[in-house]
Design a protein around this motif. Sequence first.
Motif, PDB file in Angstrom:
ATOM      1  N   LYS A 107       1.056  -1.015  -0.222  1.00 17.50           N
ATOM      2  CA  LYS A 107       0.004   0.605   0.018  1.00 17.50           C
ATOM      3  C   LYS A 107       1.112   1.365   0.249  1.00 17.50           C
ATOM      4  CE  LYS A 107      -3.553   3.031   2.782  1.00 17.50           C
ATOM      5  NZ  LYS A 107      -3.880   3.156   3.885  1.00 17.50           N
ATOM      6  N   GLU A 108       0.748   2.072  -0.891  1.00 21.75           N
ATOM      7  CA  GLU A 108       2.079   2.389  -1.166  1.00 21.75           C
ATOM      8  C   GLU A 108       1.492   4.258  -0.744  1.00 21.75           C
ATOM      9  OE1 GLU A 108       5.071   4.085  -1.648  1.00 21.75           O
ATOM     10  OE2 GLU A 108       4.224   5.029  -2.884  1.00 21.75           O
ATOM     11  N   PHE A 109       1.974   5.218   0.285  1.00 25.25           N
ATOM     12  CA  PHE A 109       1.251   6.547   0.564  1.00 25.25           C
ATOM     13  C   PHE A 109       2.210   7.208   0.293  1.00 25.25           C
ATOM     14  CE2 PHE A 109      -0.779   9.047   3.640  1.00 25.25           C
ATOM     15  CZ  PHE A 109      -2.288   8.887   3.310  1.00 25.25           C
ATOM     16  N   SER A 110       3.033   7.577  -0.351  1.00 26.38           N
ATOM     17  CA  SER A 110       3.648   8.570   0.036  1.00 26.38           C
ATOM     18  C   SER A 110       3.515   9.857  -0.374  1.00 26.38           C
ATOM     19  CB  SER A 110       5.442   7.726  -0.197  1.00 26.38           C
ATOM     20  OG  SER A 110       5.325   7.773  -2.113  1.00 26.38           O
ATOM     21  N   GLY A 111       2.920   9.144  -1.746  1.00 32.09           N
ATOM     22  CA  GLY A 111       2.429  10.086  -2.280  1.00 32.09           C
ATOM     23  C   GLY A 111       3.348  10.691  -3.916  1.00 32.09           C
ATOM     24  N   ASP A 112       4.119  10.502  -4.251  1.00 36.83           N
ATOM     25  CA  ASP A 112       5.322   9.548  -5.584  1.00 36.83           C
ATOM     26  C   ASP A 112       5.104   9.155  -6.092  1.00 36.83           C
ATOM     27  OD1 ASP A 112       7.619  10.097  -6.972  1.00 36.83           O
ATOM     28  OD2 ASP A 112       8.825  10.367  -5.400  1.00 36.83           O
ATOM     29  N   VAL A 113       4.515   9.243  -7.026  1.00 36.00           N
ATOM     30  CA  VAL A 113       3.294   8.457  -7.968  1.00 36.00           C
ATOM     31  C   VAL A 113       4.828   7.887  -8.917  1.00 36.00           C
ATOM     32  CG1 VAL A 113       1.083   9.414  -8.198  1.00 36.00           C
ATOM     33  CG2 VAL A 113       2.658  10.444  -9.572  1.00 36.00           C
ATOM     34  N   ARG A 114       5.711   8.697  -8.969  1.00 35.41           N
ATOM     35  CA  ARG A 114       6.960   8.233  -9.625  1.00 35.41           C
ATOM     36  C   ARG A 114       7.175   7.059  -9.017  1.00 35.41           C
ATOM     37  NH1 ARG A 114      10.637  13.961  -8.878  1.00 35.41           N
ATOM     38  NH2 ARG A 114       9.451  13.322  -6.857  1.00 35.41           N
ATOM     39  N   ARG A 115       7.029   6.513  -7.554  1.00 38.54           N
ATOM     40  CA  ARG A 115       7.773   4.987  -7.323  1.00 38.54           C
ATOM     41  C   ARG A 115       7.360   4.248  -7.972  1.00 38.54           C
ATOM     42  NH1 ARG A 115       8.762   6.038  -0.458  1.00 38.54           N
ATOM     43  NH2 ARG A 115       9.635   8.224  -0.565  1.00 38.54           N
ATOM     44  N   ALA A 116       5.736   4.599  -8.205  1.00 38.25           N
ATOM     45  CA  ALA A 116       5.416   3.031  -8.898  1.00 38.25           C
ATOM     46  C   ALA A 116       6.226   2.304 -10.331  1.00 38.25           C
ATOM     47  CB  ALA A 116       3.722   3.534  -9.593  1.00 38.25           C
ATOM     48  N   TYR A 117       6.941   3.037 -11.083  1.00 42.08           N
ATOM     49  CA  TYR A 117       7.875   2.777 -12.098  1.00 42.08           C
ATOM     50  C   TYR A 117       8.956   1.954 -11.675  1.00 42.08           C
ATOM     51  CZ  TYR A 117       4.330   5.503 -14.488  1.00 42.08           C
ATOM     52  OH  TYR A 117       2.424   5.652 -14.869  1.00 42.08           O
ATOM     53  N   GLN A 118       9.131   3.012 -10.417  1.00 48.86           N
ATOM     54  CA  GLN A 118      10.373   2.521  -9.637  1.00 48.86           C
ATOM     55  C   GLN A 118      10.058   0.879  -9.388  1.00 48.86           C
ATOM     56  OE1 GLN A 118      11.630   5.939  -7.409  1.00 48.86           O
ATOM     57  NE2 GLN A 118      13.783   5.144  -7.829  1.00 48.86           N
ATOM     58  N   ILE A 119       9.149   0.879  -8.361  1.00 44.08           N
ATOM     59  CA  ILE A 119       8.435  -0.886  -7.913  1.00 44.08           C
ATOM     60  C   ILE A 119       8.673  -1.651  -9.085  1.00 44.08           C
ATOM     61  CG2 ILE A 119       6.941  -2.173  -7.141  1.00 44.08           C
ATOM     62  CD1 ILE A 119       6.811   1.155  -5.065  1.00 44.08           C
ATOM     63  N   ALA A 120       7.852  -1.646  -9.895  1.00 46.76           N
ATOM     64  CA  ALA A 120       7.689  -2.564 -11.109  1.00 46.76           C
ATOM     65  C   ALA A 120       8.564  -2.848 -11.405  1.00 46.76           C
ATOM     66  CB  ALA A 120       6.932  -1.755 -12.469  1.00 46.76           C
ATOM     67  N   GLU A 121      10.229  -1.826 -11.900  1.00 43.13           N
ATOM     68  CA  GLU A 121      10.847  -2.620 -12.359  1.00 43.13           C
ATOM     69  C   GLU A 121      11.975  -3.105 -11.525  1.00 43.13           C
ATOM     70  OE1 GLU A 121      13.245   1.381 -13.388  1.00 43.13           O
ATOM     71  OE2 GLU A 121      11.584   2.008 -14.821  1.00 43.13           O
ATOM     72  N   LEU A 122      12.057  -3.212 -10.502  1.00 42.45           N
ATOM     73  CA  LEU A 122      12.649  -3.703  -9.257  1.00 42.45           C
ATOM     74  C   LEU A 122      12.146  -4.819  -8.861  1.00 42.45           C
ATOM     75  CD1 LEU A 122      13.960  -0.574  -7.048  1.00 42.45           C
ATOM     76  CD2 LEU A 122      15.553  -1.769  -8.756  1.00 42.45           C
ATOM     77  N   ALA A 123      10.612  -4.473  -8.692  1.00 40.97           N
ATOM     78  CA  ALA A 123      10.102  -6.061  -8.301  1.00 40.97           C
ATOM     79  C   ALA A 123       9.024  -6.190  -9.254  1.00 40.97           C
ATOM     80  CB  ALA A 123      10.130  -5.558  -6.629  1.00 40.97           C
ATOM     81  N   PRO A 124       8.917  -6.735 -10.499  1.00 40.66           N
ATOM     82  CA  PRO A 124       7.604  -6.672 -10.719  1.00 40.66           C
ATOM     83  C   PRO A 124       6.498  -7.589 -10.878  1.00 40.66           C
ATOM     84  CG  PRO A 124       9.977  -7.933 -11.881  1.00 40.66           C
ATOM     85  CD  PRO A 124      10.101  -7.181 -11.319  1.00 40.66           C
ATOM     86  N   GLU A 125       6.563  -8.672  -9.474  1.00 42.00           N
ATOM     87  CA  GLU A 125       5.896  -9.111  -8.599  1.00 42.00           C
ATOM     88  C   GLU A 125       4.654  -9.269  -7.562  1.00 42.00           C
ATOM     89  OE1 GLU A 125       5.076 -12.058 -10.480  1.00 42.00           O
ATOM     90  OE2 GLU A 125       6.099 -11.617 -11.622  1.00 42.00           O
ATOM     91  N   LEU A 126       5.953  -7.496  -7.089  1.00 42.00           N
ATOM     92  CA  LEU A 126       5.220  -6.874  -5.968  1.00 42.00           C
ATOM     93  C   LEU A 126       4.117  -6.370  -6.257  1.00 42.00           C
ATOM     94  CD1 LEU A 126       5.111  -6.633  -3.186  1.00 42.00           C
ATOM     95  CD2 LEU A 126       6.773  -4.293  -3.850  1.00 42.00           C
ATOM     96  N   ASP A 127       2.744  -6.569  -6.338  1.00 43.72           N
ATOM     97  CA  ASP A 127       2.089  -5.476  -6.718  1.00 43.72           C
ATOM     98  C   ASP A 127       1.424  -4.284  -5.506  1.00 43.72           C
ATOM     99  OD1 ASP A 127       0.461  -7.785  -8.053  1.00 43.72           O
ATOM    100  OD2 ASP A 127      -0.749  -9.202  -6.482  1.00 43.72           O
ATOM    101  N   LEU A 128       1.025  -3.693  -6.900  1.00 47.91           N
ATOM    102  CA  LEU A 128       1.323  -1.915  -5.755  1.00 47.91           C
ATOM    103  C   LEU A 128      -0.256  -1.809  -5.468  1.00 47.91           C
ATOM    104  CD1 LEU A 128       2.365   0.842  -5.991  1.00 47.91           C
ATOM    105  CD2 LEU A 128       1.108   1.200  -8.775  1.00 47.91           C
TER     106      LEU A 128
END
Length: 299
Positions: free
Chosen positions: A167-188
């Motif tokens: 559950k991403e609550f940082s407010g930084d929407v750019r992190r979505a793409y970093q998370i997908a790159e670093l952990a593609p199987e981790l659900d956002l």
Amino acid sequence: MSDLGSRRTWHGVLVATALPLRADLSVDYDAYAAHCAWLIEEGCDAVVPNGSLGEYQTLTAEERARVVEVAISAVGGERVIPGVAAYGSVEARRWAEQAAEAGAQAVMLLPPNAYRADERAVRTHYAAVAQVGLPIIAYNNPHDTKVDLTPELLASLHADGSIRAVKEFSGDVRRAYQIAELAPELDLLIGADDVLLELAIAGAKGWVAGYPNALPHSSVELFRAATAGDLAAALPLYRQLHPLLRWDSRTEFVQAIKLSMDLAGRYGGPCRPPRVPLSSEQEATVRAATEKALAAGLR
């Protein structure tokens, strides 16, 4: 009613449930059960008891356990994702065990936040709770916890086998793409109501949501359109709802959402101290935005 099908428990609209309190501030468990059932009937996919919106910090251990049991009795364990946050890993694990015993199939967990924990402490904390065997949704809220689950740290937690989603609550929407790159199987999962559209476009699988407590039907409609990439439907609805959705990222979010519930004909009621009622200016702002949304046919 939404269809579970083959989706994961944490996919879809997961409502961080407000907890109905009577005038004497005791918990109205019957009203809570009815509220959980109503949310599912209105198309939401699951409920998340014992989050901040549920004022878990003010509950006794007995109350906190019963809230989970009531939710599961009302809608089934496959639709309940309890928050198991605690200052200590032993206590957080105990709450995860209680959730498992009650029938829940996943839990949500904040990082340790009694102090500014480093990476080793965070990884140890999640690993300890993961031993219970339930899938864990990490909850990143660096504003309140002062511990930031960065994309790099989330990737490490996922590689450890400790978490399945965030559950991403940082407010930084750019992190979505970093998370997908670093952990593609981790659900956002969308963690803040007022960045729903941005994170849905970025590939979010779910929304841990506040405002569906008051306006579930329109909230579900927005989420479905946004995740389907139907901007023609999603953007106008997002603009209509945003004056309310942004309250989810403010300190007074519990009071604001409960007021909107009252105005929408759903019991919101009071909050326990140390939360105090909205100021007259805040109340007027929430009231005006809610009444405008209701007048527009949102529900």
